[in-house]
Design a protein around this motif. Structure first.
Motif, PDB file in Angstrom:
ATOM      1  N   PHE A 140       0.853  -1.180   0.000  1.00  0.00           N
ATOM      2  CA  PHE A 140       0.000   0.000   0.000  1.00  0.00           C
ATOM      3  C   PHE A 140       0.889   1.230   0.000  1.00  0.00           C
ATOM      4  O   PHE A 140       1.981   1.226   0.555  1.00  0.00           O
ATOM      5  CB  PHE A 140      -0.926   0.009   1.221  1.00  0.00           C
ATOM      6  N   LYS A 141       0.431   2.299  -0.634  1.00  0.00           N
ATOM      7  CA  LYS A 141       1.251   3.494  -0.768  1.00  0.00           C
ATOM      8  C   LYS A 141       0.906   4.578   0.256  1.00  0.00           C
ATOM      9  O   LYS A 141       1.776   5.320   0.679  1.00  0.00           O
ATOM     10  CB  LYS A 141       1.110   4.055  -2.189  1.00  0.00           C
ATOM     11  N   PHE A 142      -0.358   4.665   0.653  1.00  0.00           N
ATOM     12  CA  PHE A 142      -0.798   5.768   1.502  1.00  0.00           C
ATOM     13  C   PHE A 142      -1.495   5.267   2.765  1.00  0.00           C
ATOM     14  O   PHE A 142      -2.276   4.316   2.713  1.00  0.00           O
ATOM     15  CB  PHE A 142      -1.778   6.680   0.742  1.00  0.00           C
ATOM     16  N   ASN A 155      -2.830   2.816  -4.086  1.00  0.00           N
ATOM     17  CA  ASN A 155      -2.102   3.745  -4.965  1.00  0.00           C
ATOM     18  C   ASN A 155      -2.981   4.969  -5.213  1.00  0.00           C
ATOM     19  O   ASN A 155      -4.062   5.085  -4.636  1.00  0.00           O
ATOM     20  CB  ASN A 155      -1.701   3.053  -6.279  1.00  0.00           C
ATOM     21  N   GLU A 156      -2.534   5.846  -6.100  1.00  0.00           N
ATOM     22  CA  GLU A 156      -3.250   7.102  -6.350  1.00  0.00           C
ATOM     23  C   GLU A 156      -4.662   6.892  -6.879  1.00  0.00           C
ATOM     24  O   GLU A 156      -5.553   7.698  -6.631  1.00  0.00           O
ATOM     25  CB  GLU A 156      -2.468   7.984  -7.346  1.00  0.00           C
ATOM     26  N   THR A 157      -4.891   5.836  -7.647  1.00  0.00           N
ATOM     27  CA  THR A 157      -6.186   5.640  -8.298  1.00  0.00           C
ATOM     28  C   THR A 157      -7.099   4.642  -7.584  1.00  0.00           C
ATOM     29  O   THR A 157      -8.257   4.501  -7.964  1.00  0.00           O
ATOM     30  CB  THR A 157      -5.981   5.168  -9.750  1.00  0.00           C
ATOM     31  N   SER A 158      -6.607   3.968  -6.564  1.00  0.00           N
ATOM     32  CA  SER A 158      -7.427   2.966  -5.882  1.00  0.00           C
ATOM     33  C   SER A 158      -8.393   3.626  -4.905  1.00  0.00           C
ATOM     34  O   SER A 158      -8.245   4.791  -4.540  1.00  0.00           O
ATOM     35  CB  SER A 158      -6.546   1.955  -5.150  1.00  0.00           C
ATOM     36  N   ALA A 159      -9.373   2.850  -4.488  1.00  0.00           N
ATOM     37  CA  ALA A 159     -10.368   3.347  -3.531  1.00  0.00           C
ATOM     38  C   ALA A 159      -9.742   3.514  -2.153  1.00  0.00           C
ATOM     39  O   ALA A 159      -8.810   2.800  -1.792  1.00  0.00           O
ATOM     40  CB  ALA A 159     -11.533   2.366  -3.456  1.00  0.00           C
TER      41      ALA A 159
END
Length: 181
Positions: A140-142, A155-159
């Protein structure tokens, strides 16, 4: 017995939610060195100024250093502040990225960075730590909090995923074989 365990768990979750709600106007400020005879209200005002926020003593209900465990260095104990207005708390929290560069004064340039976090309950701090580990192990990025709720994104585009318990995390665990395809 099974029902009693469910009820106890439900009650623990409800108490945690109420305790977190009571912290909705609070932030923790970390990285401010302790000085003898310091006034934490003045420190909070100085931090706000570095974030381009005009803050007055009337905007602060209470502030103080959090107590540290006996084996920890008390000179770096975080400051907890309860604001008179959620609007001001949110402004401080939303401008916190500037706090990475902020110091209480220019003379503090060699001292640690200041970090501003929401005040989380003990249970939510533990869950946040588990989410950090989960984030690293599962790509996971965030990860962040908003109003005491832990949020994650792959990521930036995931829910965005709201995490309230371990089961919420595990629903989104990515198996190594799924990553390959």
């Amino acid at each position: 017995m099974k029902q009693m365990k469910k009820d106890i768990e439900k009650n623990k979750n409800e108490i945690n939610a109420l305790e977190q709600y009571s912290r909705r106007d609070c932030l923790e400020i970390k990285g401010v060195p302790h000085n003898n005879n310091e006034c934490t209200d003045e420190i909070v005002i100085a931090v706000a100024k570095r974030l381009d926020i005009t803050l007055k003593k009337e905007n602060i209900c209470v502030s103080h250093r959090l107590s540290q465990k006996k084996d920890q260095n008390t000179s770096s104990a975080p400051i907890i502040v309860k604001f008179a207005s959620r609007k001001i708390k949110d402004e401080m929290f939303n401008n916190r990225s500037k706090s990475f560069k902020a110091r209480v004064s220019e003379a503090d340039a060699h001292k640690p960075r200041i970090y501003i976090n929401e005040s989380l309950t003990k249970a939510n701090k533990k869950m946040f730590y588990q989410c950090l580990q989960f984030k690293r192990q599962n790509g996971f990025k965030f990860i962040w909090t908003r109003n005491g709720t832990i949020l994650m994104k792959k990521n930036e585009t995931s829910a965005t995923i709201a995490v309230h318990n371990t089961a919420d995390m595990m629903k989104h665990k990515i198996s190594p074989s799924a990553e390959m395809s």
